[in-house]
Design a protein around this motif. Structure first.
Motif, PDB file in Angstrom:
ATOM      1  N   ARG A  63      34.880   6.988  13.743  1.00  0.00           N
ATOM      2  CA  ARG A  63      33.777   5.964  13.149  1.00  0.00           C
ATOM      3  C   ARG A  63      32.797   5.354  13.980  1.00  0.00           C
ATOM      4  O   ARG A  63      33.591   4.374  14.172  1.00  0.00           O
ATOM      5  CB  ARG A  63      33.975   5.813  12.178  1.00  0.00           C
ATOM      6  CG  ARG A  63      34.896   6.870  10.736  1.00  0.00           C
ATOM      7  CD  ARG A  63      35.134   6.397   9.648  1.00  0.00           C
ATOM      8  NE  ARG A  63      34.010   5.358   9.060  1.00  0.00           N
ATOM      9  CZ  ARG A  63      35.050   4.575   7.933  1.00  0.00           C
ATOM     10  NH1 ARG A  63      36.260   4.486   7.727  1.00  0.00           N
ATOM     11  NH2 ARG A  63      34.119   3.413   7.649  1.00  0.00           N
ATOM     12  N   ARG A  65      28.452   3.286  13.529  1.00  0.00           N
ATOM     13  CA  ARG A  65      26.891   2.582  12.435  1.00  0.00           C
ATOM     14  C   ARG A  65      25.764   2.802  14.232  1.00  0.00           C
ATOM     15  O   ARG A  65      26.084   2.008  15.060  1.00  0.00           O
ATOM     16  CB  ARG A  65      27.554   2.236  12.239  1.00  0.00           C
ATOM     17  CG  ARG A  65      26.344   2.124  10.735  1.00  0.00           C
ATOM     18  CD  ARG A  65      26.440   1.130   9.634  1.00  0.00           C
ATOM     19  NE  ARG A  65      27.707   0.802   9.567  1.00  0.00           N
ATOM     20  CZ  ARG A  65      29.043   0.346   8.749  1.00  0.00           C
ATOM     21  NH1 ARG A  65      29.223  -0.510   9.665  1.00  0.00           N
ATOM     22  NH2 ARG A  65      29.779   1.030   8.265  1.00  0.00           N
ATOM     23  N   ASP A  84      26.708  10.147   7.543  1.00  0.00           N
ATOM     24  CA  ASP A  84      26.734   9.479   6.047  1.00  0.00           C
ATOM     25  C   ASP A  84      28.217  10.269   5.428  1.00  0.00           C
ATOM     26  O   ASP A  84      27.507  10.581   3.963  1.00  0.00           O
ATOM     27  CB  ASP A  84      25.605   9.764   5.319  1.00  0.00           C
ATOM     28  CG  ASP A  84      24.955   8.144   6.103  1.00  0.00           C
ATOM     29  OD1 ASP A  84      25.739   7.127   6.885  1.00  0.00           O
ATOM     30  OD2 ASP A  84      23.804   7.863   6.832  1.00  0.00           O
ATOM     31  N   GLU A 101      26.082   6.280   9.613  1.00  0.00           N
ATOM     32  CA  GLU A 101      27.560   6.700  10.614  1.00  0.00           C
ATOM     33  C   GLU A 101      28.004   7.751  10.692  1.00  0.00           C
ATOM     34  O   GLU A 101      28.173   8.238  10.233  1.00  0.00           O
ATOM     35  CB  GLU A 101      29.199   5.969   9.375  1.00  0.00           C
ATOM     36  CG  GLU A 101      29.839   5.345   9.386  1.00  0.00           C
ATOM     37  CD  GLU A 101      30.807   5.371   9.007  1.00  0.00           C
ATOM     38  OE1 GLU A 101      30.680   3.726   8.765  1.00  0.00           O
ATOM     39  OE2 GLU A 101      31.449   5.423   7.843  1.00  0.00           O
TER      40      GLU A 101
END
Length: 287
Positions: A63, A65, A84, A101
């Motif tokens: 993950r 961002r 997201d 994200e």
């Protein structure tokens, strides 16, 4: 500064590119992406120059961002991809807005996914490569939770698609192998390789894939002898005296003292690198 903030690294995330070939005399393996076609597809999809660094993800689970908007692509073993929290798809260019994200789930087939980002991961260069080498320790450390990965300037090239390489091995993977250089150590080297159905074991890594099956029998004159260390190449099928073969991958040692019964065709290694434990392996001996 454009960057990717690592929220969760997953089981193993490594910076990778085409590697650093040509340094075997220093004891340094070539390293680089194990599934080269999947890695190269990612760079094409985001408009990168050839050889731009991305991430190799063993088992997915990443993950990140975005710090600044960028185009990204996930290739290799098919896996759920979310932006997201919404399904976004793999093997295609995706726009990741500032603050968005990206999540890569567990592959549904194969082992390794690749994340390409427009501009490439701007990790430090060591001997001409940004790749992490797990054997020698060169290159960046494995990616960890909380890392911020800087992203280089985008080339401005328009992203292009292209053939999507097959990164999902079937129940049995076929490997073409050229005999030698030490096939003369074995009583029936061709039959020993091509006869059994080998199985990928669970203790492989980027250094090599260990196979389960009958150990090739040695000729009597070589039964109690070992080699002085000699050069090893990617794809070498090395046979230790007490077990079945190991097929070396990109982070392999550059020398070894066990005989090499054959060398796998480089074009077949990406699929082997994607083969999970339990996958069958059939060798075809090239004459």
């Amino acid at each position: 500064m454009n960057a990717l903030l690592v929220v969760r690294a997953g089981p193993q995330a490594l910076v990778t590119d085409r590697g650093r070939p040509g340094h075997a005399h220093l004891g340094i393996p070539p390293s680089g992406a194990l599934d080269r076609p999947a890695y190269e597809l990612g760079n094409r999809l985001v408009g990168n120059d050839d050889g731009a660094a991305g991430l190799e993800l063993l088992g997915g689970g990443l993950r990140v961002r975005a710090r600044g908007g960028r185009t990204v692509a996930v290739t290799g073993a098919p896996a759920p991809v979310l932006v997201d929290g919404r399904p976004a798809g793999s093997h295609r260019a995706l726009h990741l807005p500032d603050g968005a994200e990206l999540a890569v789930g567990t592959p549904v087939g194969g082992l390794r996914c690749y994340l390409a980002v427009a501009g490439g991961v701007d990790a430090p260069v060591a001997l001409g490569s940004r790749s992490t080498d797990l054997l020698s320790g060169l290159g960046p450390d494995p990616v960890a939770d909380g890392d911020e990965l800087p992203v280089g300037p985008w080339s401005g090239r328009v992203p292009v698609s292209g053939p999507v390489p097959v990164s999902v091995p079937g129940a049995v993977v076929g490997l073409r192998v050229r005999p030698g250089p030490r096939d003369d150590w074995f009583t029936d080297p061709h039959g020993a390789l091509a006869g059994p159905l080998w199985t990928v074991t669970a203790d492989g890594n980027r250094i090599g894939v260990r196979l389960d099956g009958p150990s090739p029998g040695r000729r009597p004159e070589w039964s109690d002898r070992e080699l002085p260390s000699e050069g090893m190449v990617t794809g070498a099928v090395q046979v230790p005296p007490d077990g079945p073969p190991v097929v070396f991958l990109a982070d392999h040692p550059t020398t070894g003292g066990y005989p090499v019964i054959g060398v796998v065709d480089p074009a077949d290694l990406p699929l082997l690198a994607q083969a999970p434990p339990g996958t069958g392996v059939r060798f075809t001996v090239l004459r």
